[in-house]
Design an enzyme around this catalytic site. Sequence first.
Site, PDB file in Angstrom:
ATOM      1  N   HIS A 105      12.019  -3.149   0.454  1.00  0.00           N
ATOM      2  CA  HIS A 105      11.468  -2.091   1.005  1.00  0.00           C
ATOM      3  C   HIS A 105      12.466  -1.337  -0.159  1.00  0.00           C
ATOM      4  CE1 HIS A 105       9.922  -3.644   5.526  1.00  0.00           C
ATOM      5  NE2 HIS A 105       9.036  -2.795   4.488  1.00  0.00           N
ATOM      6  N   GLY A 106      12.670  -0.514  -0.271  1.00  0.00           N
ATOM      7  CA  GLY A 106      13.168  -0.104  -1.386  1.00  0.00           C
ATOM      8  C   GLY A 106      14.659   0.061  -1.677  1.00  0.00           C
TER       9      GLY A 106
END
Lengths: 458, 360
Positions: free
Chosen positions: A321-322
């Site tokens: 996700h990041g």
Amino acid sequence: MLFHTWVFLVFFVLFYAVYLLCRKTRFREPWLLVSSYVFYAWWNPLYLLLIVWSTLIDYVAVTIMERSSRRKLWLTLSIVNNLFLLGFFKYGVFVTENLNLLLARLGIPLTIPAPGVLLPVGISFYTFQSMSYTIDFYRGKIERERSFIRFATFVSLFPQLVAGPIERAKNLLPQLRNNPSITSRDIGDGLSLFVVGLFKKVALADYLALYVDRIYDVPSLHGGLALLLATFAFSWQIYFDFSGYTDMARGIGRMIGIRLMLNFNNPYLADGLGDFWKRWHISLSTWFRDYVYIPLGGNRKGKLNTYRNMVLAMLISGLWHGAAWMFIIWGALHALGRIATRELETSDFYRQRIPRIVKQVTVFSFVTFAWIFFRAASLDDAFIIISRIFGTVWSDPQFPLLMLLLILSIWFYQFLFESRFRTALQSSAVRITIAIAMIVYLFLFAPSGNQPFIYFQF
Amino acid sequence: MKNTQEKQSTPFSSNAIRLSVWEWLIVVGIITILATALPPLWRGLEAFSPSVDYRIPYDFSEDYWLFKQCCRSVSDKGKTLVIGDSVIWGHYVDRDRTLSHFLNSLASDERFVNLGLDGSHPMALLGLIKHYGKTIKGEKVILHMNLLWLSSQEADLQTEKEFRFNHPRLVPQFRPQIPCYVESASNRVGIALECYFPIMQLARHLQVMHFGNTSLPLWTVENPYSNPLGQISIKSAGLAKEREADSQSRKTKGQTLQSLPWVEFETSLQWWAFQHLLELLESRGNDVFVVVGPLNEHVLSPDSIQKYRELLMKAESRLEQTNTPYSFLPLLPSHLYADTSHPLPQGYELLAEHIWNRLK
């Protein structure tokens, strides 16, 4: 180019007119590919180089894999290539920052320069989609796609290119191969999905963002109740935002005769963390299940190994996700939550005596708590938010009643949809009334400006 | 076959909002009826009968629906409409001290109507009249040209650097290109569509009029516990009493004289817009009388005055070429100006006399 903009409407009208004309000809796929590349290049034409590169390598890798005895080598090349692209563009800064921190701690006078590159939109999605093709071919689950244009279209198909659903070759390639039969049912379904998605994004997600951003931008200025409500609102904002995008993507897919997989299935009605991940971002969670969790051993080698695999899959999912520790913490929290609910579910008392609604509210509360790490700007902010929520600094939250009313109405609708009263929602009059209400609201009261989708950053 | 089976096994959605094409046609039909019927219905319900000396309140300057209402209320009544920017609107004076008020006094009737709009530079005025002023076709018009809009690259909207100017929703969104106007292509399309769809104009009207010039969502964030429906009323707030005008002249004496970097007529966007506005009005059968000026030359440097007068001569030549009746308004005494272009009440009175004599 965002789905909820006028420019996209113009793009789609032009695309669709030509698509309908050539859908039964050999020009259909080239047209779909060109349109997908135009759609993608709208952000930055240079991004095209990456997607073409990724496509080319995977196409060549599978072509050679078909004839070669060193299949594993070509699979490795494909995976390394995709992970390198992802690693360099998405995690380059994160890795160098942490390495520099480590070097400083060790007293080594060396600073590694961070790569000054922008994260290309959708790179996490199309690299995963492309990788799934090579892995599935290696596993003998699919046949090689001989047409490069078709394979390139599979990787870059514009409705789902930048934020999923992450489709599997087994589902998408046969649909691209056959001339689609676009029926009136497809048009009706496509419009239904698109309008619902548009409403979720523009009328709900962007609306909730107004409150969430205000509170989360400076959490130290707000009381516990405001932070709690902002976190609650963010839970719904990210759901509306991402599932809204997916709905629109699926709607466009339907209109061009392609069925994309269901990506969200009322996740806030889940009664366990396992159930939640079967309902939230389904295409990603099944991707991690098939290509990470099961290859690690899945649940076949005892409880401890099962939990280790679960933790690893969730940590990688968090990192997907990041590039930040916050996402890893978020993944770790979900891993712990999944282990806890899995243990609870082994007990008869929990399974039979605890009412479902209690489980649902508990799961929602846990997921909402974990979102704090997803949304907060920094770890410090996240701890401020948590300490204030559980502390005593409570003041008037100034939370719009209309916002609360909308969230509760939709939650209630979802409960009804999964209950025996579902038929009441399926009557023609109710469906038409809701569709009209959504469109009128969008026309008259939608916030101005086009907010990007949250998941574009991933 | 296999593909068809796979297609059918894909779950549709997690809600029941699944409409057939026929049901969508019903939705489109109802929406079309609503979108067509709602604006005139609302117009009928929203009682709007402006009094003499009415002008669009400053706070509602961006409510072009209101402007449309004003135009509608005066059409076919033999009025003379005074159109222009804040000089016509009367930026430093009360509504009963404007140019149109003094013209009415001289005419001893209620013949002149103030259709000025604060901040409406010629590019905006062109859009305003083109899209929202269709009902004034065939009417007598006094059209004001304020050459101050040619006084710099910025006023002429020609700077490359982005800056916020008045009424961006009225300017041409695509052609001619306005260098300082930075807006996404998508928003430009939306703004352009608003000019053609009354339902979108009504939505904006409600936002400006009842939600403090903001959207409903933003309004609820500012007013979290208020009922948004309670805000909407059919009583037109457009007739609300205006705030008092600041009719004090700004102190110009003792200040350094302004040297204005005028732009050329040939390249001016504002002059281009003014010419197109003139053509538009004439094509709609309006009887147009152009008034130019009066700029406050007392605060200009000699070279600026010289350049300004050259522009006046060019303007005169252009107006002559098109056989447009015009008048250059006389320079007022310096104490009758509030700033570089806005007269004070007594100044308006003198200008009204000048125009009245020309009209006679």
